[in-house]
Write a protein that holds these residues in place. Sequence first.
Motif, PDB file in Angstrom:
ATOM      1  N   ARG A   1      53.925  43.129  51.316  1.00  0.00           N
ATOM      2  CA  ARG A   1      53.129  44.284  50.896  1.00  0.00           C
ATOM      3  C   ARG A   1      53.975  45.306  50.157  1.00  0.00           C
ATOM      4  O   ARG A   1      53.797  46.515  50.298  1.00  0.00           O
ATOM      5  CB  ARG A   1      52.441  44.935  52.104  1.00  0.00           C
ATOM      6  CG  ARG A   1      51.584  43.954  52.908  1.00  0.00           C
ATOM      7  CD  ARG A   1      51.009  44.598  54.138  1.00  0.00           C
ATOM      8  NE  ARG A   1      50.023  45.594  53.780  1.00  0.00           N
ATOM      9  CZ  ARG A   1      48.723  45.376  53.764  1.00  0.00           C
ATOM     10  NH1 ARG A   1      48.260  44.188  54.089  1.00  0.00           N
ATOM     11  NH2 ARG A   1      47.873  46.309  53.434  1.00  0.00           N
TER      12      ARG A   1
ATOM     13  N   PHE B   1      54.153  46.825  47.249  1.00  0.00           N
ATOM     14  CA  PHE B   1      53.270  46.938  46.096  1.00  0.00           C
ATOM     15  C   PHE B   1      53.927  47.599  44.888  1.00  0.00           C
ATOM     16  O   PHE B   1      53.516  47.356  43.761  1.00  0.00           O
ATOM     17  CB  PHE B   1      51.981  47.659  46.489  1.00  0.00           C
ATOM     18  CG  PHE B   1      51.155  46.865  47.463  1.00  0.00           C
ATOM     19  CD1 PHE B   1      51.020  45.496  47.306  1.00  0.00           C
ATOM     20  CD2 PHE B   1      50.520  47.470  48.528  1.00  0.00           C
ATOM     21  CE1 PHE B   1      50.270  44.738  48.196  1.00  0.00           C
ATOM     22  CE2 PHE B   1      49.759  46.728  49.420  1.00  0.00           C
ATOM     23  CZ  PHE B   1      49.641  45.363  49.259  1.00  0.00           C
TER      24      PHE B   1
ATOM     25  N   TYR C   1      46.867  35.289  47.122  1.00  0.00           N
ATOM     26  CA  TYR C   1      47.788  36.384  47.445  1.00  0.00           C
ATOM     27  C   TYR C   1      47.745  37.440  46.337  1.00  0.00           C
ATOM     28  O   TYR C   1      47.805  38.637  46.615  1.00  0.00           O
ATOM     29  CB  TYR C   1      49.221  35.856  47.586  1.00  0.00           C
ATOM     30  CG  TYR C   1      49.535  35.371  48.981  1.00  0.00           C
ATOM     31  CD1 TYR C   1      49.913  36.256  49.983  1.00  0.00           C
ATOM     32  CD2 TYR C   1      49.453  34.021  49.291  1.00  0.00           C
ATOM     33  CE1 TYR C   1      50.188  35.811  51.260  1.00  0.00           C
ATOM     34  CE2 TYR C   1      49.737  33.562  50.569  1.00  0.00           C
ATOM     35  CZ  TYR C   1      50.108  34.463  51.546  1.00  0.00           C
ATOM     36  OH  TYR C   1      50.382  34.023  52.819  1.00  0.00           O
TER      37      TYR C   1
ATOM     38  N   PHE D   1      44.562  39.387  46.465  1.00  0.00           N
ATOM     39  CA  PHE D   1      44.659  40.307  47.600  1.00  0.00           C
ATOM     40  C   PHE D   1      45.496  41.522  47.231  1.00  0.00           C
ATOM     41  O   PHE D   1      45.090  42.667  47.439  1.00  0.00           O
ATOM     42  CB  PHE D   1      45.280  39.570  48.803  1.00  0.00           C
ATOM     43  CG  PHE D   1      45.980  40.463  49.793  1.00  0.00           C
ATOM     44  CD1 PHE D   1      45.251  41.198  50.719  1.00  0.00           C
ATOM     45  CD2 PHE D   1      47.364  40.566  49.787  1.00  0.00           C
ATOM     46  CE1 PHE D   1      45.901  42.029  51.616  1.00  0.00           C
ATOM     47  CE2 PHE D   1      48.012  41.393  50.675  1.00  0.00           C
ATOM     48  CZ  PHE D   1      47.280  42.128  51.597  1.00  0.00           C
ATOM     49  N   ALA D   2      46.675  41.271  46.624  1.00  0.00           N
ATOM     50  CA  ALA D   2      47.560  42.388  46.278  1.00  0.00           C
ATOM     51  C   ALA D   2      46.896  43.315  45.273  1.00  0.00           C
ATOM     52  O   ALA D   2      46.972  44.538  45.393  1.00  0.00           O
ATOM     53  CB  ALA D   2      48.873  41.849  45.718  1.00  0.00           C
ATOM     54  N   LYS D   3      46.189  42.717  44.295  1.00  0.00           N
ATOM     55  CA  LYS D   3      45.515  43.555  43.304  1.00  0.00           C
ATOM     56  C   LYS D   3      44.472  44.445  43.965  1.00  0.00           C
ATOM     57  O   LYS D   3      44.391  45.631  43.669  1.00  0.00           O
ATOM     58  CB  LYS D   3      44.834  42.667  42.255  1.00  0.00           C
ATOM     59  CG  LYS D   3      45.767  42.114  41.205  1.00  0.00           C
ATOM     60  CD  LYS D   3      44.949  41.327  40.196  1.00  0.00           C
ATOM     61  CE  LYS D   3      45.813  40.649  39.169  1.00  0.00           C
ATOM     62  NZ  LYS D   3      44.998  39.825  38.271  1.00  0.00           N
ATOM     63  N   SER D   4      43.666  43.843  44.851  1.00  0.00           N
ATOM     64  CA  SER D   4      42.599  44.658  45.443  1.00  0.00           C
ATOM     65  C   SER D   4      43.191  45.707  46.385  1.00  0.00           C
ATOM     66  O   SER D   4      42.684  46.821  46.464  1.00  0.00           O
ATOM     67  CB  SER D   4      41.566  43.783  46.159  1.00  0.00           C
ATOM     68  OG  SER D   4      42.183  43.063  47.178  1.00  0.00           O
ATOM     69  N   GLU D   5      44.288  45.350  47.065  1.00  0.00           N
ATOM     70  CA  GLU D   5      44.948  46.344  47.930  1.00  0.00           C
ATOM     71  C   GLU D   5      45.460  47.513  47.098  1.00  0.00           C
ATOM     72  O   GLU D   5      45.297  48.672  47.473  1.00  0.00           O
ATOM     73  CB  GLU D   5      46.129  45.703  48.676  1.00  0.00           C
ATOM     74  CG  GLU D   5      45.737  44.846  49.846  1.00  0.00           C
ATOM     75  CD  GLU D   5      45.152  45.643  50.998  1.00  0.00           C
ATOM     76  OE1 GLU D   5      45.897  46.389  51.641  1.00  0.00           O
ATOM     77  OE2 GLU D   5      43.932  45.525  51.220  1.00  0.00           O
ATOM     78  N   ILE D   6      46.092  47.185  45.983  1.00  0.00           N
ATOM     79  CA  ILE D   6      46.652  48.244  45.142  1.00  0.00           C
ATOM     80  C   ILE D   6      45.520  49.115  44.599  1.00  0.00           C
ATOM     81  O   ILE D   6      45.618  50.343  44.587  1.00  0.00           O
ATOM     82  CB  ILE D   6      47.492  47.638  43.995  1.00  0.00           C
ATOM     83  CG1 ILE D   6      48.768  47.025  44.571  1.00  0.00           C
ATOM     84  CG2 ILE D   6      47.829  48.700  42.949  1.00  0.00           C
ATOM     85  CD1 ILE D   6      49.599  46.266  43.563  1.00  0.00           C
TER      86      ILE D   6
ATOM     87  N   ALA E   1      42.658  49.620  45.977  1.00  0.00           N
ATOM     88  CA  ALA E   1      42.137  50.422  47.087  1.00  0.00           C
ATOM     89  C   ALA E   1      43.073  51.602  47.367  1.00  0.00           C
ATOM     90  O   ALA E   1      42.630  52.729  47.579  1.00  0.00           O
ATOM     91  CB  ALA E   1      41.981  49.551  48.331  1.00  0.00           C
ATOM     92  N   LEU E   2      44.375  51.313  47.350  1.00  0.00           N
ATOM     93  CA  LEU E   2      45.353  52.374  47.590  1.00  0.00           C
ATOM     94  C   LEU E   2      45.269  53.440  46.509  1.00  0.00           C
ATOM     95  O   LEU E   2      45.332  54.640  46.795  1.00  0.00           O
ATOM     96  CB  LEU E   2      46.768  51.786  47.618  1.00  0.00           C
ATOM     97  CG  LEU E   2      47.187  51.082  48.902  1.00  0.00           C
ATOM     98  CD1 LEU E   2      48.571  50.484  48.746  1.00  0.00           C
ATOM     99  CD2 LEU E   2      47.175  52.058  50.068  1.00  0.00           C
TER     100      LEU E   2
ATOM    101  N   GLU F   1      42.301  55.483  47.118  1.00  0.00           N
ATOM    102  CA  GLU F   1      42.566  56.392  48.227  1.00  0.00           C
ATOM    103  C   GLU F   1      43.440  57.551  47.785  1.00  0.00           C
ATOM    104  O   GLU F   1      43.178  58.702  48.112  1.00  0.00           O
ATOM    105  CB  GLU F   1      43.315  55.630  49.335  1.00  0.00           C
ATOM    106  CG  GLU F   1      42.481  55.364  50.557  1.00  0.00           C
ATOM    107  CD  GLU F   1      43.237  54.485  51.527  1.00  0.00           C
ATOM    108  OE1 GLU F   1      44.375  54.843  51.887  1.00  0.00           O
ATOM    109  OE2 GLU F   1      42.703  53.428  51.888  1.00  0.00           O
TER     110      GLU F   1
END
Lengths: 554, 341
Positions: free
Chosen positions: A393, A395, A425, A428-433, A435-436, A439
């Motif tokens: 993670r 990022f 993966y 996932f990383a793209k959507s996490e980034i 989302a971050l 936020e």
Amino acid sequence: MRALHHFHGGIHPEEHKLESSGLPIARAPLPQRLTLPLQQHLGSRAKAVVQAGDRVLKGQLLARAEGEMSAAVHAPTSGLVLSVDLGAVPHPSGLPDLCATIEPDGEERWIERATLDFCALPKAELLVRLRDGGIVGLGGATFPAHLKFDLKPAQAIRTLVLNGAECEPWITSDDRLMRERAAEIVQGIEILRHLVNPAETLVGIEDNKPQAIAAMRQACANTGIEVAAIPTLYPTGGEKQLIKVLTGKEVPSGGYPLHIGVLCSNVATAYAVHRLVNCGEPVISRLVTVTGNVRTPQNFEALLGTPIEDLTKLAGGALPGSADYILGGPMMGLHTSNGRLPVVKSTNCIIVKSPQLFPPLPPALPCIRCTRCADACPADLQPQELYWFAQARNFDKIRNYHLFDCIECGACNYVCPSHIPLAQYFRFAKSEIRALEHESAAAALARERYEFRQMRIERDKQEKAEKLAQKEKAALAARQPAAAPVAPQDSSTQARIQAALERAKAQAAAVTPKNMDALTPQQQAEIAEIEARRARARELAQAQDIPHNSNNAD
Amino acid sequence: MNSPYIHQAPSVSAIMLKVLLALVPGIALAVWYFGPAILVSLVLASLTALATEAAMLKLRGRPLKPFLGDNSALVTAWLVALSIPPLAPWWLVVAGVAFAISIAKHLYGGLGNNPFNPAMIAYAVLIISFPAHMTHWLAPHGLGTIELDLTSQLRYIFSGVLPGGTALDAVTAATPLDTLKTQLHLERPVKEILEMPVYGYLAGKGSEIVALGYVAGGFYLLLNRIITWHVPVAFLGTLFAVAGIFHLIDPGQYVAPLFHWMSGAAMIGAFFILTDPVTGPTTPKGKLVFAAGAAILTYVIRVFGGFPDGVAFATLLMNLCVPLIDTYTQPRVFGEKGGKK
């Protein structure tokens, strides 16, 4: 012959095209019910303009484009709107979305189909017609066409690229379309050329489709449109890869083809534009390859909203041992077990799965850094590094290693000896980034608001204090030079106070205490005596107070 | 389930199996020239590797089946066995392999996570701890005063007893690289040294042919796309260049570059050790830097250092640099500035 270029990497999966490419396009009959998701495009959901109980005609608007990025949705046949409600849609999230459900009346009554004289129409008007005709990229990305072809005055397009590569295994819908309806595609291309006025127009078709190439070449004769046969290599059909192969130019990292003077559109989109402009028909159907573990794989022209299991039945039905479907190709498609899902604008292929055709993967082993993924990556990325950072993670690091240049083609998964689901993966990383980022954007906004509030409170306080200080200063300034005029005012006040006091005294004198009713003469005498004593004491006290009071007055 | 749904690649286990297969020609030639003792070492090493791997997986609570079947432990075992003198006592091989698998591999996280080449760690540990045992190499066929048959070799490995009062020196010899170093210390010129019976056409008698066996295996790996050309070419090229420069300066003091190519672990290093994907860099440019660095270090250790061969230490030192090399050799990404338009 055009000099072709290469992109890095790529893979040669088994093609499986011949299964479905041999038979001509068949028209799928009317299904019992049509389900039309109001979001079949990139951007915001279309806004429904019909409601349950409405009767609609074939081609009638069901939902209009809402917001900047959106496209209209139309009734694929005449019938009754049963509902506009949440329903299952083909989306990776698996979440339901608003759908209009239509029960066909079987009459296929059209709206009035008005053709457009596109040369006479202002370009802005033509773009609005594309939006209202529901035209989106039919290669799979479903990007609204009116936005793609909306050029600013300063933006000049040198090359218009038509994507007929169809590089994913199994899919043959563009192949069949080009073979059978090349003339109509070219008519659509002419409309797009009119819109963007390119110096050159190229059609890129992978060389595993010789008949499609021949048909398109014939249709393009004397039009100035060049048909290029390009080497079969997945993912040549990726927009950036196709542009590189045909022009040698690279779409800049984080940019769009527009930035290098190129626009790219799918041949099926050009066909849909032709149907809209020259026939007055909005996007209500598309070609769908039905293949995989079915008896007679074939391409169908299916109305949007047709359940996918209806189409697999038309293809002779699923063979024994079938399990689930892939919507799209095996490299980038969507897996579903729900046969009731409707065909949407992006559904170019339905593959019926079986464990023989798509054997499950053994469990993933650790990465041994063999870099087969890097060798296969068409974006020149280092998937083994990205994987490492995604797992941790990390990022910041993963962005520096250009995660967002990943086109999620899955070539890295395909060649990984450890069976690591690399593309997952990266998604996932793209959507996490994202989302971050969302936020942190929200947090930044909240902080801004909080700071503004603090600033406002502080400012109000200061303003109050300043006002008070000004008032005091004014009062002070007023008192010193104007002492005399204040005095009479004071004396009058004192006179009023004096008068009030006297009135009170008189009142007090007039009122007798209640316990003094009905007293005996003896008691009255005693009271009189006491009162007399008090009066004398008061007189004495007053006599003593006078000098003191007068001192005070000075 | 997520896309893609199709997959086509050799498994890790198949890749490792091909590496083992590629070692076979070299091993066969070693048996031909030095007798069958090496086979005993290979069997011992393999058994130790599997047992240690299983024990460590169990301790770490990992599933046995996928990892024991990945063949990676066998590759480590074979490389350790090939870097130890075949006539070394049985416990030397066992200790080396057990150390490689347990400490150098599993304590760092097992397959894919070890920063150092486990086989080279084992070699380094053994040569520092048991230098005497590590230098008693069998003399090639026809050179020793006495030649041992398989049974006497076996007996010596397991009991340390040679038949009928033979001295160990009668059957073993220092490596050609070692001999060169000692003789150079005795101020003998290179030309004269190379006329000693221990030398063949280009380098050590027998061992130069074994090195050719490893080259053949290396080409098999290249053809099967298990390894890329970068590491062998950069390693051998740099070694040749550095040795060539010194040789040109003073041929009496520095041997010809081909001697360095065909001696010691140069060939097995170029094709089998430095090409280990786990402990090497991943970028093409990085592989070139890594292998060139290893070649320079190998030459420096061989010629100016205290150890007979330098490949193991050069590998370990370059393993240390891999994260740095990878960071500074990232290739240009599609559409990134600085490339052709």
